[in-house]
Design a protein around this motif. Sequence first.
Motif, PDB file in Angstrom:
ATOM      1  N   GLU A 195      51.117  46.855  40.838  1.00  0.00           N
ATOM      2  CA  GLU A 195      50.698  46.127  39.895  1.00  0.00           C
ATOM      3  C   GLU A 195      50.237  44.879  40.589  1.00  0.00           C
ATOM      4  OE1 GLU A 195      49.838  44.880  35.690  1.00  0.00           O
ATOM      5  OE2 GLU A 195      50.467  46.943  36.959  1.00  0.00           O
ATOM      6  N   TYR A 246      46.407  44.546  40.666  1.00  0.00           N
ATOM      7  CA  TYR A 246      45.710  44.439  39.423  1.00  0.00           C
ATOM      8  C   TYR A 246      45.371  43.082  39.113  1.00  0.00           C
ATOM      9  CZ  TYR A 246      44.312  44.934  34.477  1.00  0.00           C
ATOM     10  OH  TYR A 246      43.728  44.886  33.545  1.00  0.00           O
ATOM     11  N   GLN A 247      43.991  42.603  38.918  1.00  0.00           N
ATOM     12  CA  GLN A 247      43.601  41.359  38.744  1.00  0.00           C
ATOM     13  C   GLN A 247      43.220  41.205  37.185  1.00  0.00           C
ATOM     14  OE1 GLN A 247      42.923  39.598  41.810  1.00  0.00           O
ATOM     15  NE2 GLN A 247      42.990  37.929  40.666  1.00  0.00           N
ATOM     16  N   ARG A 248      43.960  40.739  36.550  1.00  0.00           N
ATOM     17  CA  ARG A 248      43.889  40.537  35.305  1.00  0.00           C
ATOM     18  C   ARG A 248      42.567  39.704  34.651  1.00  0.00           C
ATOM     19  NH1 ARG A 248      48.506  42.243  32.473  1.00  0.00           N
ATOM     20  NH2 ARG A 248      48.148  41.080  30.589  1.00  0.00           N
ATOM     21  N   GLU A 249      42.080  39.018  35.635  1.00  0.00           N
ATOM     22  CA  GLU A 249      40.956  38.235  35.161  1.00  0.00           C
ATOM     23  C   GLU A 249      39.610  39.100  35.055  1.00  0.00           C
ATOM     24  OE1 GLU A 249      43.757  35.305  37.437  1.00  0.00           O
ATOM     25  OE2 GLU A 249      42.830  37.436  37.513  1.00  0.00           O
ATOM     26  N   ALA A 283      39.625  41.800  33.302  1.00  0.00           N
ATOM     27  CA  ALA A 283      39.444  42.386  32.034  1.00  0.00           C
ATOM     28  C   ALA A 283      39.502  41.647  31.126  1.00  0.00           C
ATOM     29  CB  ALA A 283      40.713  43.069  31.971  1.00  0.00           C
ATOM     30  N   ASP A 291      41.032  39.804  27.341  1.00  0.00           N
ATOM     31  CA  ASP A 291      42.473  39.734  26.661  1.00  0.00           C
ATOM     32  C   ASP A 291      42.856  40.921  25.973  1.00  0.00           C
ATOM     33  OD1 ASP A 291      42.667  37.276  27.853  1.00  0.00           O
ATOM     34  OD2 ASP A 291      42.119  36.303  25.870  1.00  0.00           O
ATOM     35  N   GLU A 331      41.975  43.937  26.639  1.00  0.00           N
ATOM     36  CA  GLU A 331      42.146  45.130  27.422  1.00  0.00           C
ATOM     37  C   GLU A 331      43.312  45.047  28.243  1.00  0.00           C
ATOM     38  OE1 GLU A 331      37.480  46.224  28.681  1.00  0.00           O
ATOM     39  OE2 GLU A 331      38.481  44.636  29.831  1.00  0.00           O
ATOM     40  N   ASN A 332      43.778  43.802  28.415  1.00  0.00           N
ATOM     41  CA  ASN A 332      45.196  43.718  29.081  1.00  0.00           C
ATOM     42  C   ASN A 332      46.374  43.847  28.077  1.00  0.00           C
ATOM     43  OD1 ASN A 332      44.359  42.639  31.805  1.00  0.00           O
ATOM     44  ND2 ASN A 332      43.635  40.982  31.022  1.00  0.00           N
ATOM     45  N   THR A 333      45.919  43.357  26.968  1.00  0.00           N
ATOM     46  CA  THR A 333      47.245  43.531  25.780  1.00  0.00           C
ATOM     47  C   THR A 333      47.438  45.287  25.784  1.00  0.00           C
ATOM     48  OG1 THR A 333      46.591  41.554  24.762  1.00  0.00           O
ATOM     49  CG2 THR A 333      47.735  43.352  23.455  1.00  0.00           C
ATOM     50  N   ARG A 340      46.603  47.391  27.740  1.00  0.00           N
ATOM     51  CA  ARG A 340      47.086  47.926  29.087  1.00  0.00           C
ATOM     52  C   ARG A 340      48.841  47.749  29.198  1.00  0.00           C
ATOM     53  NH1 ARG A 340      48.204  46.527  34.321  1.00  0.00           N
ATOM     54  NH2 ARG A 340      47.812  48.050  36.004  1.00  0.00           N
ATOM     55  N   ASP A 341      49.141  46.667  28.583  1.00  0.00           N
ATOM     56  CA  ASP A 341      50.531  46.277  28.794  1.00  0.00           C
ATOM     57  C   ASP A 341      51.211  47.104  27.745  1.00  0.00           C
ATOM     58  OD1 ASP A 341      50.009  44.336  30.498  1.00  0.00           O
ATOM     59  OD2 ASP A 341      50.153  42.720  29.189  1.00  0.00           O
TER      60      ASP A 341
END
Length: 692
Positions: A218, A221-224, A226, A228, A230-232, A234-235
């Motif tokens: 993990e 993985y660069q959340r920046e 994606a 918001d 897509e990150n939600t 994914r989580d």
Amino acid sequence: MLLNEHKSKILFERIGIPVPEGAAVFPGDEEGFSPDFPLPWFLKSQVLTGGRGKAGGILRIDAADDFAPTARKLFGLNIKGHAVPFIRVEPGVEIGREFYLSLTVSRERKCILLTVGRVGGVEIENLGKDNLLVQEIVLPNGPAPNQIRAAFFHLGLEKSQFQEFATLLVALFNGMLDRGLLMAEINPLIATKNNRFLALDGKVEIDDNFAELDPATEEYYQREHATDEENTARDAGLSFVKLPGWVGLMVNGAGLAMATMDLLNFSGLPASNFLDLGGGADQKRMETALALLFGDAKAKAIFINLFGGILSCEKVALAMQGALGGTSPEKPIVVRMSGKDSESGLRILKSLEVDNLHMVSNMREAMQILRSLRPADYPAVEYPTPMDRPLGDRPAASGYRSDAVFGIDRDTPILVQGITGREGQLHTRLMLEYGANVVAGVTPFKGGQEVLGVPVYDSIAEAVRDHRIGASIIFVPPRLAADAVAEAAFNEIPWAVCITEGITQHDMLATFERIRRSPTRVVGPNTPGIIVPGQTKIGILPPTPFSPGPVAVLSRSGTLTYEVADRLTAAGIGQSLCVGIGGDPFIGVSFVDMFEMIRNHEGTKAVVVLGEIGGQAEENLAEYVLRTGFDKPVVSFIAGQTAPPGKRLGHAGAILEKGGTIEGKLEAMSRAGFAVCPSLKAVAEITAKALK
């Protein structure tokens, strides 16, 4: 998981690949930046796309005072639609020569490709036919000494550089296996003025299945990179892709989700997203999914399309009831439920008595309601007309003969690997209820027990001493599942059906190579299994949609199989057998293998092929049909025709490669005489005509 250059170089350094010094700088930190390395500095925009140099995303400075304004300039760039979240800063290096080096997992060749180029840089594939040398490395082996030498001599390096080059290449390969990499590209790999190697730029892709199994991954993985949303998603474990339309889409199962997306897009009701719930729809996941769709300003209405197979529509309805909390949804929701517990699911939703919630039991009603909700001012999103080709002429007889037989029926004795686990016990019970002949189970260290009256053994080697086994079904966790496949093959079980999803691609590549000489036919992994309606099932397929009859259904998707079987059954067309070949990039039994068997299957009079974007399975099948003169009518449907290139949609194998075209896949099938269906609705209609 695609890594940017900065994260790629962190990984390279950890596995022993030399990289330049470097530091990450984020917006707001540019004023205080003071590295330990000397000028000049190169400021490199970190984006997940190529062509950043041409776009002005890499700049050199020779004075420290120029750093802050130059960094701010880069932070303000938009490179091919990608904002620049941060930059990597490196010192200049003296370059002697530039090369290209990569290791990539090849879906087409089913191996790892070692590629070296005498010249590196942009558009590497266009630098002349003699520039690149490509060699195949078959797992579980690494590069052979002769392959390392061939790469070395191709690059024209000096004899004194051989040991360092060999060490670098072996480190890259070992790192690829240890870190679950699908691609490790160094472009350019440079030889400095003092003949030391250095990875001046890098690109890495990590297998999502490996990342799921190894939480330490993990950090790469660069959340920046994606959104918001897509990150939600994914989580929460949801498969989510943004699209340009106005209908928010939520479906269970990648195949059905892709088919629903296509239907909306082709019908002038373009989808604003692709959201696959997968097999889980508890209240928390449903709340996250609804929040994503409610929060999407482009989504003016929401379409929830569910076919209850293993997933219960009633369970989804209860989760949705909890997520709504007794209030009307913020946006109109159209819910179509069919299959398992659909009637009770619809009753639960109707009992809520809230506005903005429309319940339907078929797609026709759903489309009518969605058309009534179409915004007057929403800009049109253009999609091509779906290909619609009738059954063509059957291929000419070629004299081809096959001795292959399908051979699975009500008497086939079945062994369950992982029988004592939750999923193993559940589906053993369901298979027994259907009438399947389950005779044994295997779970290491649980031998001597019984599950539902089925004896449990520690190994297949023990089980086959007491039982004749015709097929094994595998409910084993992803870390151990590839070895479970190998165990079935080493014991020469005729069929091994691997239900497990999430197995790393490296593991399956290595396993298929290890069992290459085994007579075992492996189905999957990531398959719903096999059902012979009215006789037996070896899998997780729900029995309700299926009925005995003359049509074989072969599919890369579970939910799509259930949906189509249900439509065929409703039209009075039963099925002779249904096989899900699996949605992963590397699977055992292919469409071609199944056609080899069913050409001799007396109970099969026609075949329905349910394909997806990605890979060459359908094109290979079309070539086989033409070459061998397969004489049974074939009806086909491909899901994902309107998918955006380069975006994975649910299955690991469901990705429209950049440069590949869905049109080419459909045309190949049409040339082979397949009927190409424009929609799921057409499948039953055309199959009925094919049987006349």
